[in-house]
Design a protein around this motif. Structure first.
Motif, mmCIF file in Angstrom:
data_model
loop_
_atom_site.group_PDB
_atom_site.id
_atom_site.type_symbol
_atom_site.label_atom_id
_atom_site.label_comp_id
_atom_site.label_asym_id
_atom_site.label_seq_id
_atom_site.Cartn_x
_atom_site.Cartn_y
_atom_site.Cartn_z
ATOM 1 N N ALA A 78 -4.178 4.616 -4.799
ATOM 2 C CA ALA A 78 -4.764 3.463 -5.505
ATOM 3 C C ALA A 78 -3.718 2.428 -5.873
ATOM 4 O O ALA A 78 -3.809 1.763 -6.913
ATOM 5 C CB ALA A 78 -5.522 3.912 -6.759
ATOM 6 N N ILE A 79 -2.703 2.267 -5.008
ATOM 7 C CA ILE A 79 -1.660 1.267 -5.244
ATOM 8 C C ILE A 79 -1.468 0.465 -3.963
ATOM 9 O O ILE A 79 -1.331 1.041 -2.884
ATOM 10 C CB ILE A 79 -0.336 1.919 -5.674
ATOM 11 N N ASP A 80 -1.469 -0.839 -4.096
ATOM 12 C CA ASP A 80 -1.223 -1.715 -2.943
ATOM 13 C C ASP A 80 0.184 -2.289 -3.061
ATOM 14 O O ASP A 80 0.689 -2.517 -4.154
ATOM 15 C CB ASP A 80 -2.247 -2.850 -2.905
ATOM 16 N N VAL A 81 0.802 -2.519 -1.902
ATOM 17 C CA VAL A 81 2.160 -3.064 -1.874
ATOM 18 C C VAL A 81 2.262 -4.023 -0.702
ATOM 19 O O VAL A 81 1.686 -3.782 0.359
ATOM 20 C CB VAL A 81 3.213 -1.934 -1.760
ATOM 21 N N TYR A 138 3.991 -4.683 -6.142
ATOM 22 C CA TYR A 138 3.101 -3.533 -6.291
ATOM 23 C C TYR A 138 1.943 -3.918 -7.203
ATOM 24 O O TYR A 138 2.111 -4.662 -8.175
ATOM 25 C CB TYR A 138 3.834 -2.338 -6.901
ATOM 26 N N GLN A 139 0.759 -3.384 -6.913
ATOM 27 C CA GLN A 139 -0.418 -3.679 -7.737
ATOM 28 C C GLN A 139 -1.339 -2.472 -7.771
ATOM 29 O O GLN A 139 -1.556 -1.806 -6.746
ATOM 30 C CB GLN A 139 -1.185 -4.882 -7.185
ATOM 31 N N LEU A 140 -1.872 -2.200 -8.964
ATOM 32 C CA LEU A 140 -2.895 -1.163 -9.084
ATOM 33 C C LEU A 140 -4.196 -1.717 -8.524
ATOM 34 O O LEU A 140 -4.692 -2.749 -8.985
ATOM 35 C CB LEU A 140 -3.081 -0.751 -10.553
ATOM 36 N N ILE A 141 -4.743 -1.045 -7.514
ATOM 37 C CA ILE A 141 -5.948 -1.535 -6.843
ATOM 38 C C ILE A 141 -7.110 -1.588 -7.835
ATOM 39 O O ILE A 141 -7.349 -0.646 -8.591
ATOM 40 C CB ILE A 141 -6.292 -0.628 -5.641
ATOM 41 N N TYR A 174 -3.037 -5.617 -12.741
ATOM 42 C CA TYR A 174 -1.695 -5.146 -13.037
ATOM 43 C C TYR A 174 -0.862 -5.135 -11.758
ATOM 44 O O TYR A 174 -1.103 -4.332 -10.849
ATOM 45 C CB TYR A 174 -1.734 -3.738 -13.634
ATOM 46 N N LYS A 175 0.090 -6.028 -11.685
ATOM 47 C CA LYS A 175 0.994 -6.073 -10.538
ATOM 48 C C LYS A 175 2.378 -6.491 -11.005
ATOM 49 O O LYS A 175 2.519 -7.206 -12.014
ATOM 50 C CB LYS A 175 0.476 -7.030 -9.466
#
Length: 390
Positions: free
Chosen positions: A206-209, A218-221, A225-226
């Motif tokens: 559940a983290i996108d980069v 980095y961002q919490l999907i 929050y990134k």
């Protein structure tokens, strides 16, 4: 020692409202500090550039060991240094400066207008580059004023803000810690050898980069929050991640080359080199003999000069060729005899077919004549209509 910070903002008025309330001193570049909000707005309207980003919020903080926040002389000196830094870094921007003394360190808030006064365009490009230029100019100018230059800690693998530190002291996990933990787990997998695999594995957590200039973001999907990798620590920066992935790729390629390269130096290890040499020599002699035999029969003079083995082999070959010719002649004679009655029968059948075709051709003509004859009136009928014939 001075530290700097800058980030984008979509409301210049809100930044000014916050900074102006607590300011003990204020100053401006390319604007009247008492009318900062209206002049920033006026420039945006003149150039017709009313996009999302209106200004950049920046800050320079000085160490309490160098400047006393309650000393008026130190206050003015710190403001002058900050003004010199922003004037060198953003000479074509509107900048509003507000000095605060509500913390242990004396610091100046700066509201930097996004419009370039010469081109009328916004500060385009990677805004992290603007921060790097600001940090470089700050270190250069404070050193000229005899102050200590801020040194980054190379052993600091993780960076924590004051809010994170307080949450950690209360035993509350932060979302940045969640990202750090997920990245650590992903990089702990030795099968992750490229950025695509690194990104897909984090998505499962559940983290996108993604790449953004010289940094990773980095961002919490599903949330807002990134953060950049530089905010998390050196272990999460682009350079560190890419260096480790490249090292794994090179190691994997070297391992594959070692396991896939066959030992072709020996074709048959069970045989010594001397035996293989003699075997190759025999094969070469036999190939030479076969090529000579296939070229055609040799003359008597040449046969007498050849070895006996070659002469006997040529005789056998001549006998074989002669036998094949006899068999071909025998087969051809038998085939001719067998085909004779067949050809005679074919000729009879063709004659019969021609006679049938002629009869079929004549039959319609006979039918036509009979039909015409049947349609002609009889003599009695002609006399009845035309009278007796003379």
């Amino acid at each position: 020692m001075a530290t700097t910070h800058i980030k984008r903002s979509n409301s210049a008025s809100r930044l000014i409202n916050y900074a102006e309330k607590r300011a003990v001193l204020k100053d401006g570049l390319n604007l009247d500090i008492d009318y900062a909000k209206s002049e920033l707005k006026q420039v945006r309207e003149i150039y017709g550039n009313t996009g999302k980003t209106q200004a950049y919020a920046s800050r320079i903080a000085f160490s309490p060991k160098e400047f006393d926040p309650q000393n008026e002389t130190d206050q003015q000196k710190a403001l002058d240094i900050a003004k010199e830094v922003y004037e060198k870094t953003y000479p074509n921007q509107q900048v509003a400066l507000y000095e605060h003394i509500d913390t242990d360190s004396l610091h100046i808030h700066a509201v930097v207008g996004a419009i370039d006064l010469e081109s009328g365009k916004k500060m385009h490009g990677n805004w992290h580059e603007f921060r790097d230029r600001l940090v470089h100019n700050t270190d250069e100018i404070v050193e000229q004023h005899g102050l200590e230059v801020t040194q980054s800690d190379p052993n600091r693998t993780e960076k924590h803000s004051m809010a994170e530190i307080k949450m950690t002291e209360r035993g509350q996990p932060t979302w940045k810690d969640q990202i750090r933990q997920s990245v650590d787990e992903t990089m702990g997998n030795p099968l992750i050898r490229d950025f695509q695999a690194f990104r897909e594995d984090l998505r499962q957590k559940a983290i996108d980069v993604w790449e953004r200039g010289k940094n990773l973001t980095y961002q919490l999907i599903g949330t807002n929050y990134k953060t950049r990798g530089t905010k998390l620590g050196t272990d999460y920066e682009k350079e560190t991640i890419y260096h480790e992935l490249e090292r794994r790729q090179q190691q994997s390629q070297e391992t594959n080359r070692e396991t896939s390269t066959p030992d072709t130096a020996r074709t048959n290890p069970a045989k010594p080199d001397v035996d293989r040499t003699s075997e190759l020599s025999r094969n070469t002699d036999s190939a030479t003999i076969n090529s000579q035999n296939s070229a055609g029969p040799t003359t008597e003079t040449n046969r007498t000069n050849q070895p006996r083995s070659q002469s006997s082999l040529s005789n056998d070959l001549d006998q074989l060729v002669a036998k094949q010719r006899e068999e071909q002649q025998t087969v051809g004679t038998d085939l001719t005899k067998r085909l004779r009655p067949i050809s005679k029968a074919d000729r009879n059948a063709q004659s019969e077919d021609r006679r049938s075709a002629e009869q079929d051709k004549q039959q319609p003509e006979k039918q036509q004549r009979n039909l015409e004859k049947s349609q002609q009136p009889t003599r009695k009928e002609r006399e009845r209509h035309d009278g007796p014939s003379r």
